[in-house]
Enzyme design. Structure first.
Site, short mmCIF file in Angstrom:
data_model
loop_
_atom_site.label_atom_id
_atom_site.label_comp_id
_atom_site.label_asym_id
_atom_site.label_seq_id
_atom_site.Cartn_x
_atom_site.Cartn_y
_atom_site.Cartn_z
N ASP A 116 0.68 -1.77 -0.37
CA ASP A 116 0.30 -0.45 0.14
C ASP A 116 0.78 1.14 -0.06
O ASP A 116 2.26 1.65 0.57
CB ASP A 116 -0.46 0.21 1.11
N GLU A 121 30.28 6.39 5.76
CA GLU A 121 30.24 4.61 6.11
C GLU A 121 30.01 3.83 5.39
O GLU A 121 29.99 2.45 5.26
CB GLU A 121 28.84 4.54 7.05
N CYS A 124 25.76 6.95 10.93
CA CYS A 124 25.07 8.19 10.32
C CYS A 124 25.79 9.13 11.43
O CYS A 124 25.31 10.26 11.97
CB CYS A 124 24.27 7.56 10.87
N THR A 150 14.30 3.11 2.59
CA THR A 150 14.69 3.71 3.35
C THR A 150 16.30 3.82 3.20
O THR A 150 17.41 4.55 3.83
CB THR A 150 14.68 3.52 4.63
N SER A 154 16.61 -1.89 15.51
CA SER A 154 17.12 -0.46 14.94
C SER A 154 16.67 0.81 15.72
O SER A 154 16.97 1.78 16.05
CB SER A 154 17.97 -0.58 13.96
N HIS A 185 18.30 12.73 13.31
CA HIS A 185 18.82 12.06 12.42
C HIS A 185 17.50 11.40 12.01
O HIS A 185 16.24 10.92 12.48
CB HIS A 185 19.65 10.95 12.97
N LYS A 214 9.18 9.60 15.82
CA LYS A 214 8.88 9.33 16.58
C LYS A 214 9.45 9.89 18.15
O LYS A 214 9.79 9.97 18.84
CB LYS A 214 8.90 7.87 16.62
N ASN A 221 17.24 8.76 2.90
CA ASN A 221 18.43 8.64 3.99
C ASN A 221 19.88 8.80 2.97
O ASN A 221 20.34 8.07 2.07
CB ASN A 221 17.89 7.23 4.59
N SER A 274 24.04 3.90 14.45
CA SER A 274 23.90 2.15 14.87
C SER A 274 25.42 1.58 15.48
O SER A 274 26.17 2.28 14.51
CB SER A 274 23.12 1.65 13.68
#
Ligand code: CAA
Length: 389
Positions: free
Chosen positions: A32, A82, A114, A156, A205, A237, A246, A279, A311
């Site tokens: 979707d 990275e 990151c 992402t 993560s 980030h 979030k 990203n 991470s």
């Protein structure tokens, strides 16, 4: 306590000339489209062509902001990535040569997923604070985010570079001290040397990101006695905008509605570019800063809070103060025009771009001229060396 005014004087940005529409990707993957648009919070994703890599993207980001005076005065170049092209040689050395930066400079590369560019930015701050004869440090974050075709992480992905000129008496953002940081050996996302795509424990993560945010925010409050009401905007980030959202919701959960609304409004402005680029790993937080600077009209002297996460994992919360000329000083790159002139790829074209590979056997290979608007391109490869123009 801030000892001296040191911070970001100019911001440059580059992203490739090709992108994927995530509604089309959703259709191709039988998902979707609202999952990508709302659930992940992304609309488009930059796609890297064969004539661009982390070096050319870095040079293309930095060339737009550096004057002849800057090139002569920079005495440290820190390249954060990275997705570097060499296990030994620093990307900073290629960029130093391509741009004609003063050779009497330290040039090196840093890595911590990151978080790398934030380590570089704080190192730049320390360098200027410790050396009164140093004037300018160039900090660059350049990455291509690759998870793989038809993987959970595919939505992402992205590619791009951010260049920060760090100086005394900067015109954009004065960095404040102290900051709060936290590190722990966590296997949430990694990329072994033999793989050109990342491995991620996706949900885990995101939990680590939010756990680290909680830790560094509380440490920051303990160190500074800061309250949420001290901040005009909070930046995160942004691997994808929903995760930053979030983070914002977590920090503002106990705030009054008016503060929540004001911070959400700034967050939306601060993620306009991220929604369309995807990203860019280490540069993502600073692309969000650029999006805020170019799309918001916060008053000078407003305080901005920044959460950096890499991470592996390292988190840091720090802050900065917008300077009187920040609105003019942050307009050096026309991001809207850069995004508007991109070419949309069909999903099959993106997959073909994604699967292209440079030779690894030392053979000579010419890369076709692809990027029409870029000043720097990868021209070829010979005897295991990349040739740039
Ligand atoms: N309409 C609206 N929303 C929908 C929907 C629909 N039709 N269908 C699903 N959603 C929502 C889900 O409810 C979910 O929302 P919440 O997160 O609020 O619960 C959201 O869409 C995502 O759905 P899933 O959890 O099912 O997503 P997924 O299993 O496809 O995985 C992902 C998402 C974990 C981000 C994955 O893309 C991934 O692994 N990405 C790479 C790892 C990553 O980016 N991690 C971020 C933290 S690590 C970091 O920050 C460093 C870095 O840059 C990599």
């Amino acid at each position: 306590m801030t000892i001296e005014k040191i911070g970001i004087d100019k911001i440059g940005f580059y992203t490739p000339e090709f992108y994927l529409d995530l509604a089309e990707l959703a259709e191709a993957r039988a998902v979707d489209p609202n999952k990508f648009k709302i659930g992940i919070g992304q609309d488009e994703q930059a796609v890297l062509p064969l004539d661009q890599d982390v070096i050319t993207m870095a040079a293309n980001a930095a060339v737009q902001i550096l004057s002849a005076e800057d090139l002569a005065e920079i005495d440290e170049v820190i390249f954060a990535t990275e997705s570097g092209i060499d296990q030994s040689k620093a990307g900073a050395l290629y960029v130093q040569r391509l741009l004609g930066i003063n050779p009497r400079a330290r040039a090196f590369e840093v890595k911590e997923a990151c978080y790398g560019i934030t380590a570089a930015l704080q190192t730049a701050y320390d360098h200027l604070a410790a050396h009164s004869d140093s004037q300018k440090v160039l900090v660059i974050g350049s990455d291509v985010a690759r998870y793989g075709v038809a993987t959970a992480g595919e939505v992402t992905q992205g590619a791009g570079a951010v260049a920060l000129l760090v100086t005394r008496h900067p015109r954009v953002l004065v960095l404040e001290q102290p900051s709060a940081y936290f590190s722990e050996d966590v296997m949430d996302f990694w990329r072994p040397n033999y793989s050109d795509t990342a491995f991620a424990k996706g949900k885990y993560s995101t939990e680590q990101y939010l756990r680290f945010l909680d830790i560094v925010w509380h440490d920051y409050q303990t160190k500074t006695a800061a309250q949420l009401s001290d901040f005009a905007a909070l930046l995160f980030h942004i691997p994808y905008t929903k995760l930053g959202l979030k983070g914002l919701r977590q920090l503002t959960a106990n705030s009054v509605t008016a503060d929540q609304t004001a911070l959400l409004e700034q967050f939306t402005k601060a993620t306009l570019y991220n929604r369309r680029v995807g990203n860019i790993y280490t540069g993502s937080l600073y692309l969000s800063l650029l999006s805020l600077l170019q799309n918001s009209s916060l008053p000078a002297n407003s305080r901005v809070g920044l959460f950096s996460y890499g991470s592996g994992a390292v988190g840091e919360f720090f802050s900065g103060i917008l300077q009187p000329d920040y609105q003019v000083a942050s307009q050096l790159v026309d991001v809207q025009a850069m995004l508007a002139q991109r070419q949309r790829l069909a999903v099959t074209e993106y997959e073909a771009f994604f699967n292209q590979k440079l030779p690894t056997d030392g053979s000579k290979f010419s890369v076709p001229f692809i990027s029409q608007h870029a000043q720097f391109r990868l021209r070829g490869i010979n005897e295991h060396q990349r040739i740039y123009e």
